[in-house]
Write an enzyme that holds these catalytic residues in place. Structure first.
Site, mmCIF file in Angstrom:
data_model
loop_
_atom_site.group_PDB
_atom_site.id
_atom_site.type_symbol
_atom_site.label_atom_id
_atom_site.label_comp_id
_atom_site.label_asym_id
_atom_site.label_seq_id
_atom_site.Cartn_x
_atom_site.Cartn_y
_atom_site.Cartn_z
ATOM 1 N N ARG A 189 -0.242 -8.462 13.813
ATOM 2 C CA ARG A 189 -0.882 -7.470 12.925
ATOM 3 C C ARG A 189 -1.764 -8.169 11.881
ATOM 4 O O ARG A 189 -2.807 -7.650 11.511
ATOM 5 C CB ARG A 189 0.197 -6.608 12.254
ATOM 6 N N LYS A 230 0.831 -1.213 0.000
ATOM 7 C CA LYS A 230 0.000 0.000 0.000
ATOM 8 C C LYS A 230 0.864 1.261 0.000
ATOM 9 O O LYS A 230 0.634 2.186 -0.772
ATOM 10 C CB LYS A 230 -0.908 0.056 1.247
ATOM 11 N N ARG A 286 11.908 -5.272 4.757
ATOM 12 C CA ARG A 286 11.526 -3.888 4.460
ATOM 13 C C ARG A 286 12.373 -2.900 5.258
ATOM 14 O O ARG A 286 12.637 -3.107 6.435
ATOM 15 C CB ARG A 286 10.053 -3.715 4.825
ATOM 16 N N ARG A 341 -9.495 1.174 8.889
ATOM 17 C CA ARG A 341 -9.103 -0.186 9.248
ATOM 18 C C ARG A 341 -10.148 -0.883 10.107
ATOM 19 O O ARG A 341 -9.981 -2.064 10.422
ATOM 20 C CB ARG A 341 -7.807 -0.122 10.061
ATOM 21 N N ARG A 347 11.480 -0.714 10.744
ATOM 22 C CA ARG A 347 10.477 -0.306 11.727
ATOM 23 C C ARG A 347 10.519 -1.244 12.924
ATOM 24 O O ARG A 347 10.760 -2.432 12.760
ATOM 25 C CB ARG A 347 9.084 -0.369 11.092
HETATM 26 P P1 AMP Z 1 1.123 0.748 9.063
HETATM 27 O O1 AMP Z 1 2.278 1.662 8.793
HETATM 28 O O2 AMP Z 1 -0.082 1.064 8.219
HETATM 29 O O3 AMP Z 1 1.499 -0.705 9.015
HETATM 30 O O4 AMP Z 1 0.660 1.051 10.568
HETATM 31 C C1 AMP Z 1 1.543 0.841 11.657
HETATM 32 C C2 AMP Z 1 0.788 0.797 12.967
HETATM 33 O O5 AMP Z 1 0.124 2.053 13.186
HETATM 34 C C3 AMP Z 1 -0.342 -0.231 13.031
HETATM 35 O O6 AMP Z 1 0.140 -1.520 13.412
HETATM 36 C C4 AMP Z 1 -1.236 0.373 14.115
HETATM 37 O O7 AMP Z 1 -0.672 0.219 15.399
HETATM 38 C C5 AMP Z 1 -1.173 1.843 13.775
HETATM 39 N N1 AMP Z 1 -2.190 2.253 12.786
HETATM 40 C C6 AMP Z 1 -1.993 2.657 11.500
HETATM 41 N N2 AMP Z 1 -3.146 2.952 10.901
HETATM 42 C C7 AMP Z 1 -4.119 2.730 11.822
HETATM 43 C C8 AMP Z 1 -5.536 2.828 11.811
HETATM 44 N N3 AMP Z 1 -6.212 3.231 10.728
HETATM 45 N N4 AMP Z 1 -6.202 2.522 12.955
HETATM 46 C C9 AMP Z 1 -5.566 2.141 14.075
HETATM 47 N N5 AMP Z 1 -4.225 2.003 14.147
HETATM 48 C C10 AMP Z 1 -3.512 2.291 13.035
#
Ligand code: AMP
Length: 210
Positions: free
Chosen positions: A168, A14, A124, A89, A157
């Site tokens: 996740r 994404k 990554r 989400r 990360r």
């Molecule tokens: P990502 O970079 O999209 O993988 O997001 C990393 C982390 O940020 C996720 O594992 C959640 O802890 C938090 N996060 C990101 N987007 C959301 C969302 N829309 N709702 C809740 N937590 C989020």
């Protein structure tokens, strides 16, 4: 104002595809993961509150994330449209988003199988400064650990470990698959096979967006 929503499991690409859309079209990428990491990095009041969730791979509470997205969407630099990467989400986030009007909305689901996901995430790396995403196997930067885009350092990360990835994915299945089904039911969901290489997926997305 056009809204493009990118759906997909962690590691489905994404963020990488949102970067490409932003570069090619006049839409801004809004990555909730990036917004969260920026707050945590700043050690702001909100950052300290949400770190306990994001560092463990748990979802940050809906009301916090909805507020963050709404503020970002209203920023002056967003004029023609935006790409949502990582939002909505949960079904409550869908409700929150429905209060933000958009003249046109398109949703794209990047479908991948889970073996690929874990492999992609473990290799990554991303730029500390501009957030660009690379991969030490599939999308190798020109110089080791240096961002091709801005020259800053590339790092892993802290939530990209095998244990946290598995958590996740479980949360993605429970909370986000119902959201994807909801958009499928609305009839504006484009589904792509995102196990193909980055450029093949990009060509398909570019055709949909233009
Ligand atoms: P990502 O970079 O999209 O993988 O997001 C990393 C982390 O940020 C996720 O594992 C959640 O802890 C938090 N996060 C990101 N987007 C959301 C969302 N829309 N709702 C809740 N937590 C989020």
């Amino acid at each position: 104002m056009k809204r493009i929503i990118l759906f997909g499991a962690p590691g489905s690409g994404k963020g990488t595809q949102a970067d490409k859309i932003e570069r090619e079209f006049s839409f801004k990428k809004i990555s909730t993961g990036d917004l969260i990491r920026a707050e945590v990095h700043k050690k702001s009041v909100i950052g300290n509150k949400i770190e306990e969730f994001s560092s463990r791979g748990l979802l940050v509470p809906d009301e916090i994330i909805i507020e963050m997205v709404k503020n970002r969407v209203l920023s002056d630099d967003i004029k023609e449209g935006y790409i949502l990467d990582g939002f909505p989400r949960t079904l409550d986030q869908v409700k929150g988003l429905s209060t933000v009007p958009a003249e046109e909305e398109m949703a794209v689901f990047l479908r991948v199988n889970e073996d690929i996901i874990v492999k992609r995430i473990l290799s990554r790396v991303s730029c500390e400064n501009c957030g660009n995403i690379f991969n030490t196997i599939f999308q190798i930067p020109a110089k080791v650990n240096v961002c091709d885009n801005c020259g800053s350092a590339l790092t892993k990360r802290n939530d990209d470990t095998e244990d946290i990835i598995k958590k996740r994915i479980v949360i993605y299945r429970a909370e986000t698959l119902p959201v994807i089904n909801y958009y499928r039911g609305k009839g504006n969901l484009h589904e792509l096979d995102a196990s193909k290489d980055i450029n093949t997926v990009w060509k398909e997305i570019r055709e949909l967006v233009k």
